[in-house]
Design a protein around this motif. Structure first.
Motif, PDB file in Angstrom:
ATOM      1  N   ASN A 372       4.521   2.714   2.102  1.00 41.76           N
ATOM      2  CA  ASN A 372       5.498   2.193   2.760  1.00 41.76           C
ATOM      3  C   ASN A 372       7.087   2.326   2.873  1.00 41.76           C
ATOM      4  OD1 ASN A 372       6.767   1.402   5.524  1.00 41.76           O
ATOM      5  ND2 ASN A 372       4.394   1.460   6.873  1.00 41.76           N
ATOM      6  N   ASN A 373       7.994   3.427   2.639  1.00 37.04           N
ATOM      7  CA  ASN A 373       8.776   2.908   2.261  1.00 37.04           C
ATOM      8  C   ASN A 373       9.919   2.054   3.130  1.00 37.04           C
ATOM      9  OD1 ASN A 373       9.187   5.717   0.472  1.00 37.04           O
ATOM     10  ND2 ASN A 373       9.175   6.889   2.513  1.00 37.04           N
ATOM     11  N   SER A 374       9.899   1.999   4.427  1.00 38.55           N
ATOM     12  CA  SER A 374      10.476   1.207   5.806  1.00 38.55           C
ATOM     13  C   SER A 374       9.644  -0.062   5.182  1.00 38.55           C
ATOM     14  CB  SER A 374       9.654   1.835   6.440  1.00 38.55           C
ATOM     15  OG  SER A 374      10.060   3.363   7.126  1.00 38.55           O
ATOM     16  N   VAL A 454       4.312  11.838   2.437  1.00 38.49           N
ATOM     17  CA  VAL A 454       4.005  11.504   3.573  1.00 38.49           C
ATOM     18  C   VAL A 454       4.379  11.525   5.624  1.00 38.49           C
ATOM     19  CG1 VAL A 454       1.312  10.651   4.541  1.00 38.49           C
ATOM     20  CG2 VAL A 454       1.822  11.531   1.793  1.00 38.49           C
ATOM     21  N   GLY A 455       4.822  12.692   6.443  1.00 39.66           N
ATOM     22  CA  GLY A 455       5.429  12.185   7.313  1.00 39.66           C
ATOM     23  C   GLY A 455       6.958  11.992   6.896  1.00 39.66           C
ATOM     24  N   THR A 456       7.422  10.788   7.120  1.00 32.40           N
ATOM     25  CA  THR A 456       8.993  11.477   7.418  1.00 32.40           C
ATOM     26  C   THR A 456       8.502   9.343   6.734  1.00 32.40           C
ATOM     27  OG1 THR A 456       8.545  10.263   9.842  1.00 32.40           O
ATOM     28  CG2 THR A 456       9.496  12.051   9.328  1.00 32.40           C
ATOM     29  N   SER A 457       7.965   8.505   7.032  1.00 27.80           N
ATOM     30  CA  SER A 457       7.712   6.744   6.714  1.00 27.80           C
ATOM     31  C   SER A 457       7.481   6.780   5.069  1.00 27.80           C
ATOM     32  CB  SER A 457       8.687   6.295   7.619  1.00 27.80           C
ATOM     33  OG  SER A 457       6.576   6.397   8.010  1.00 27.80           O
ATOM     34  N   GLN A 458       6.082   7.815   4.094  1.00 23.92           N
ATOM     35  CA  GLN A 458       5.369   7.503   3.901  1.00 23.92           C
ATOM     36  C   GLN A 458       5.882   8.004   2.116  1.00 23.92           C
ATOM     37  OE1 GLN A 458       1.556   4.802   5.007  1.00 23.92           O
ATOM     38  NE2 GLN A 458       1.682   7.082   6.270  1.00 23.92           N
TER      39      GLN A 458
END
Length: 468
Positions: A372-374, A454-458
């Motif tokens: 999880n990039n966040s 993967v999507g915008t945040s992973q």
């Protein structure tokens, strides 16, 4: 150690043979092989094959006279290939076999009847007048072994689906086998030069690949072949160009799907022929009797030690680093960084990559995370349905994985190029970013690290090891 010049020659020879064989085998097979596009011989003769590589001085002699032999020239029934002291000729036959005619040699094509629709009806007859020839049997020779014959001035040879080498003068013939087997009989008595197929009977002897350190030998006036230690025969002289011939044979076999029984991985047979002008019969080491020899199962080679490694050199929010850069890189070549991984390999100065053919690799080890990039939280993931294919002819790779984490599956896919030194790099348009490398004597190991959004945040990050 081969010189730089010879290594360069090997590379040139290999690239030429790959292109030439691919061109030949892209043509449809025709009954009798008389009208195959690109393989026309002089009118009224059946085509036997093509000279895909000619190095040094070589010529073709037939009823029309003598002409210089050039790469790409067709070879027909009635042709005799002649080489001088610097001459090498690599031939791919119409039944997808391989023949190497070495220096100071003369090989005649007396008959080559091959029907692709009925290979069991093939009839092949060759005449080795002098010198050294290596042959990997093609489809016709394998399907109709009872109709294959190679005559020398003193012996007749038949095959058992084979990769073999023959040396001859007017008074002595020696033959060794790398895969499959041969039967050898002295000429005379019930074995006439006019015959077709092997001469069987009490005067015949067989040799199979389980005795790869032995050779059968016939001398003029002898009534039976004798079995010799290879060190006592003219076949033992190694030349610096050996690897060029081996590579050409690999390319030919890979492209034309020749199966000689045991893959010719590392041939110990000579490329350079010794001066035959002073050759004298060798003292027999031990007599050979007509043998009902059974070829044992091929020995399993021990796997090569691991030569590609990865380490996670940066900590994730919930995971410490498992290595340091200094420890990971010690004595190794850095392939690249792709946070949180680095990939390294042991230097590969002797790696020889295949020049043709597509190979599938199997996943042997992996490590992957869903990050999880966040928050920086990393969740360990499992990898399944893994595939890696490398086309060595086009120097391209494709790969796909199915990664599972937190009860969800994610598909990872990438494609890209393979460099001359065996490094993998994904294309800009590929969904997953990949950095990787090949290793092992014949590029049998692979490894890469990858990253895919993967999507915008992973993101999915992982490392893999493969083998073939």
């Amino acid at each position: 150690m081969p010189s730089t010049t010879m290594r360069g020659l090997a590379a040139i020879v290999l690239s030429v043979v790959c292109a030439a064989v691919a061109a030949q085998t892209s043509q449809p097979e025709q009954k009798g092989q008389r009208d195959e596009p690109g393989l026309h011989a002089h009118e009224g003769t059946a085509v036997a094959g093509k000279a895909v590589v000619v190095v040094g001085h070589a010529s073709v002699v037939n009823a029309r006279g003598e002409r210089a032999l050039a790469s790409g020239a067709s070879l027909a029934v009635g042709d005799t290939i002649e080489t001088r002291t610097d001459g090498y000729v690599y031939v791919t036959t119409v039944d997808h076999g391989f023949i190497s005619v070495r220096p100071n040699s003369s090989l005649g094509i007396e008959r080559y009847d091959y029907d692709a629709n009925a290979p069991e009806r093939t009839i092949i007859k060759l005449v080795l007048n002098r010198g050294v020839v290596r042959e990997i049997s093609g489809k016709g020779a394998q399907a109709a072994r009872e109709h294959y014959r190679m005559n020398t001035p003193v012996a007749a040879l038949g095959v058992r689906g084979t990769d073999f080498t023959v040396f001859t003068t007017n008074n002595i013939t020696s033959a060794s086998v790398r895969s499959g087997g041969i039967v050898m009989t002295p000429l005379g008595g019930g074995c006439a030069t006019s015959g077709s197929g092997p001469c069987e009977g009490a005067n015949a002897a067989q040799l199979f690949a389980d005795l790869s350190d032995k050779a059968l030998q016939v001398t003029r006036g002898g009534t039976h072949p004798v079995l010799l230690d290879m060190r006592l025969t003219p076949l033992t002289t190694e030349g610096a160009g050996q690897k060029a011939e081996d590579s050409a044979a690999h390319a030919s076999a890979a492209i034309t799907h020749v199966d000689p029984g045991v893959a010719p991985v590392e041939l110990a047979l000579p490329l350079n022929q010794p001066d035959t002008s002073s050759s004298t019969p060798q003292t027999p080491a031990s007599p050979s009797s007509p043998a009902n020899t059974i070829t044992p199962p091929a020995q399993t080679q021990p796997p090569e030690t691991q030569q590609i490694f990865w380490g996670r050199f940066t900590p994730l929010a919930n995971l410490p680093a498992n290595t340091t850069l200094a420890d990971l890189e010690q004595g190794k070549e850095s392939i690249g960084y792709l946070n949180p991984f680095e990939l390294v390999r042991i230097p590969q100065p002797d790696m020889v990559m295949p020049q043709q053919g597509a190979f599938n690799f199997s996943l042997t080890r992996s490590e992957a995370y869903l990050i999880n990039n966040s928050t920086g939280i990393a969740t360990a993931a499992t990898i399944g349905n893994a595939a890696l294919a490398i086309d060595f002819g086009t120097r391209q790779f494709t790969t796909s994985l199915q990664m599972s984490a937190n009860g969800t599956s994610y598909n990872v896919r990438s494609f890209g190029t393979v460099s001359n030194d065996g490094k993998l790099q994904s294309d800009f348009a590929a969904p997953a970013f990949v950095i990787g490398a090949l290793a092992g004597k014949n590029a049998t190991q692979a490894g890469y690290i990858f990253n895919q959004a993967v999507g915008t945040s992973q993101q999915i990050s992982g490392a893999t090891l493969w083998s073939r």
